[in-house]
Design an enzyme around this catalytic site. Structure first.
Site, PDB file in Angstrom:
ATOM      1  N   ASP A 329       0.824  -1.205   0.000  1.00 35.94           N
ATOM      2  CA  ASP A 329       0.000   0.000   0.000  1.00 35.94           C
ATOM      3  C   ASP A 329       0.861   1.260   0.000  1.00 35.94           C
ATOM      4  O   ASP A 329       1.953   1.292   0.583  1.00 35.94           O
ATOM      5  CB  ASP A 329      -0.896   0.007   1.250  1.00 35.94           C
ATOM      6  CG  ASP A 329      -1.711   1.269   1.362  1.00 35.94           C
ATOM      7  OD1 ASP A 329      -2.619   1.453   0.539  1.00 35.94           O
ATOM      8  OD2 ASP A 329      -1.417   2.094   2.248  1.00 35.94           O
ATOM      9  N   GLU A 383       0.811  -0.619  -5.177  1.00 36.98           N
ATOM     10  CA  GLU A 383      -0.247   0.381  -5.321  1.00 36.98           C
ATOM     11  C   GLU A 383       0.452   1.719  -5.515  1.00 36.98           C
ATOM     12  O   GLU A 383       0.926   2.319  -4.563  1.00 36.98           O
ATOM     13  CB  GLU A 383      -1.146   0.390  -4.079  1.00 36.98           C
ATOM     14  CG  GLU A 383      -2.386   1.235  -4.249  1.00 36.98           C
ATOM     15  CD  GLU A 383      -2.537   2.327  -3.207  1.00 36.98           C
ATOM     16  OE1 GLU A 383      -3.620   2.919  -3.133  1.00 36.98           O
ATOM     17  OE2 GLU A 383      -1.579   2.613  -2.474  1.00 36.98           O
TER      18      GLU A 383
END
EC number: 2.4.1.18
Length: 676
Positions: A329, A383
């Protein structure tokens, strides 16, 4: 060192060769430094076997890295939460601030709650150990504590070795807590029993689980992590998480963990903030310490102890829980000192303007190398929204080593045209360009929407298409124009996105059947309600509602693509695009995908050039089982009509009936022979 492959393959990167080669060499140098005493990253990343609480043959041992502490004591149920001399740690001589205590076997019991009481110059306080592998919250006081976890019956794995078949990679993104029907927090067991069978039936071959690492605030969606080594106890025990992963492997489903190494929660009692009284133990000590947009703390990737902590964390989840990989992330935030905030990234110079955090890039490179050392079949996904070249390129060629990067521009594109374009202005040239515009040497994960697009304040794609008409007109037989339009475009956007993948495809839990409304976790602003932090599975299970039609189409398109081995590697060959007609056609292998985006115009005998032969329709969004009108006769085989002009290319005119707002997939059945 010769020129790196990434630069050879992209001459536009040559002006930035020094930066790319420099960070590549930095990663090589750092790996040598870290592994000087162990010989490999895999051997180096063992911090969790040394730090934290461990049961030994002679009793217990506990260690913590806290160089600024003046004293540390274990407190807990065993000490009646008082500081006692017999639970005092000693500072190991000649260490970089490592503290240790050894206790007899009878000192601690399974289930005991504990913390550290840490003193430093000018203060002190309770802290949860950095390497705690079990953290629980008291239901009455809401206070978090570490917990001794050594059950008599540890989970015994049923699947000894798992090799995922993920070509193509078809991801079902999910959140354990909101995966249940009732208003409340779902569990690992409930997911294993109730949701996993749905995922398998839907045809996805991987689940990507959010919010695994312990986090104090449920509404953070798991992105404000406090205890990096502890699976969230909200959802159950570590053994129950293992049972879930094992069950997924039994069904042939890979399990990817949404891992957060980009920042940490600011909380000091629950998290790593000022664990030993200093602000810069794990984090930057200057103006970079706090993330201005996320209200969190930023790791200092230049510290070897921080690298030891994070790299070991990757290995821990792979080995202890047998995750099959990670979706990292917030990678954009890691790559740049300014976290990429407010920057357009319109040219290559924006990636190499001195704003890159080289230490973070080195960490991500080493993390990818380590992960694939531990499990060569592991899956790593970044991401990342800036588009930095080389992120999903092999390390040896000068890349950072991720297997995939999220194609974050695609959902933004779909939302933009849904919000700003009339239906008659949906242009095939724009759609095709957006879905295929990517670096040819980096694999991506394409998707229409993830959890991001459904958060409170926004809308899911289906809700944006149909809005409040969903509340009243989703019953079969209710011929509502808004619902018909929404269902048609929902199917088309998903098929064209899936059909153009060069790596993998992602769907968020429930969106396969058009789950209505948004996601909103319990908070003060909604009266701490769980109404929107759940999944209404009964909607798709009720056969009188149209949700099951969307689900049936999703199942069919996923199965179609999933049955073609290495589908993602087949070249995407454009056959036709005409904005005036709003028609798009392209080919992959023996499959031809045809889309008529026109809202009102249907075409009879619409022709475009395709490889000569016989074609059969194998998927049609207009099928009544999928909520269509049944205007396409799927039993008819279509033959290309010869054209002398294109005969040398073995192409002919394929003429089809294209109803408005429909898509269909045809398979080249056999090569056309002379006697046809």
């Amino acid at each position: 060192m010769g020129q790196l492959a990434i630069i050879k393959n992209d001459p536009w990167l040559e002006p930035y060769a020094a930066a790319i080669e420099g960070r590549h060499q930095d990663a090589i140098n750092k790996e040598k430094e870290l592994t000087a005493g162990s010989g490999s990253l895999k051997a180096f990343a063992n911090a969790y076997n040394y730090f934290g609480l461990h049961r030994t043959d002679s009793g217990w041992v506990f260690r913590e890295w806290a160089p600024h502490a003046t004293s540390i004591n274990l407190i807990g149920d065993f000490s009646k939460w008082k500081v006692m001399r017999k639970y005092a740690l000693r500072r190991i001589a000649a260490s970089d601030g490592v503290w240790e205590i050894k206790l007899p076997a009878t000192a601690l019991r399974d289930g005991d709650l504990y913390k550290m009481y840490v003193c430093w110059e000018g203060g002190g306080g309770e802290r949860i150990p950095a390497y705690a592998n079990r953290v629980v919250q008291d239901e009455q006081t809401h206070i978090f504590s570490a917990q001794v976890w050594c059950p008599e019956k540890l989970y015994k794995w049923k699947v000894k070795r798992f090799a995922p078949d993920t070509k193509p990679l078809l991801i079902y993104e999910c959140h354990i807590g909101m995966s249940q029907e009732r208003e409340g927090v779902g569990t690992y067991n409930e997911f294993r029993e109730n949701v996993l069978p749905r995922v398998a039936a839907d045809g996805y071959n991987a689940i990507q689980i959010m919010a695994i690492q312990e986090h104090p605030y449920y509404g953070s969606f798991g992105y404000h992590v406090s205890s990096f080594y502890a699976p969230s106890s909200r959802f159950g025990t570590p053994e129950e998480l293992k049972a879930l992963i094992d069950a997924a492997h039994e069904k042939g489903i890979a399990v990817i963990m949404d891992i957060v190494h980009s920042h940490a929660v600011k909380n000091e009692v629950e998290g790593l903030g000022r664990l030993d009284g200093s602000p810069d133990l794990y984090f930057y000590g200057d103006h970079r310490r706090e993330h201005s947009a996320w209200d969190s703390l930023c790791f200092d990737y230049g510290k070897n102890q921080v690298l030891h902590f994070l790299l070991s964390n990757c290995k821990y989840w792979l080995e202890e829980f047998r995750f099959d990989g990670f979706r990292f992330d917030g990678v954009t935030s890691m790559l740049y000192y300014d976290h990429g905030l407010g920057k357009a990234f319109g040219s290559y110079s924006d990636y190499y303007d001195g704003n890159e955090d080289t230490n973070a890039i080195v960490y991500l490179t080493l993390a990818n190398k380590l992960i694939h050392e531990v499990n060569r079949r592991a899956i790593t996904i970044a991401e990342e929204m800036s588009g930095m070249p080389g992120l999903a390129y092999p390390i040896k060629g000068g890349g950072i080593g991720f297997d995939y990067r999220m194609a974050m521009g695609i959902p933004d594109y779909w939302i933009k045209i849904l919000k700003e374009k009339k239906d008659e202005d949906w242009h095939p040239t724009s759609i095709y360009w957006e879905l295929t515009n990517r670096r040819p040497d980096e694999k991506t994960i394409s998707y229409v929407e993830s959890h991001d697009q459904a958060l409170v304040g926004d809308k899911t794609v289906i809700f944006r298409l149909i809005d409040d008409q969903m509340y009243w007109h989703m019953t079969k037989g209710d011929d509502n124009a808004a619902v018909n339009r929404g269902i048609a475009l929902h199917k088309m956007t998903r098929l064209v996105t899936l059909a153009t993948i060069n790596g993998g495809y992602l769907n968020f839990m429930g969106n396969e059947f058009g789950h209505p409304e948004w996601i909103d976790f319990p908070r003060e602003g909604n009266g701490w309600s769980y109404k929107y932090a759940r999944r209404q599975w009964d909607l798709v299970d009720r056969k009188e509602l149209r949700y099951c039609e969307l689900n049936a189409f999703d199942n069919a398109m996923v199965q179609l693509v999933g049955d073609v081995y290495d589908f993602q590697a087949l070249p995407v060959e454009k056959l036709w695009e005409k904005d005036d007609d709003q028609v798009l056609a392209f080919k992959r292998g023996d499959l031809v995908f045809v889309f008529n985006w026109a809202p009102f115009k249907s075409y009879d005998g619409y022709g475009f050039l395709a490889p000569e032969g016989e074609y059969e329709v194998i998927l049609s969004s207009d099928n009544k089982d999928f909520g269509g009108f049944g205007n396409i006769d799927e039993g008819v085989h279509h033959f290309t009509q010869p054209d002398p002009l294109y005969a040398p290319d073995h192409k002919g005119w394929l003429k089809l009936y294209l109803p408005a707002r429909t898509c269909q997939v045809l398979r080249l059945h056999r090569q056309k022979s002379d006697n046809i």
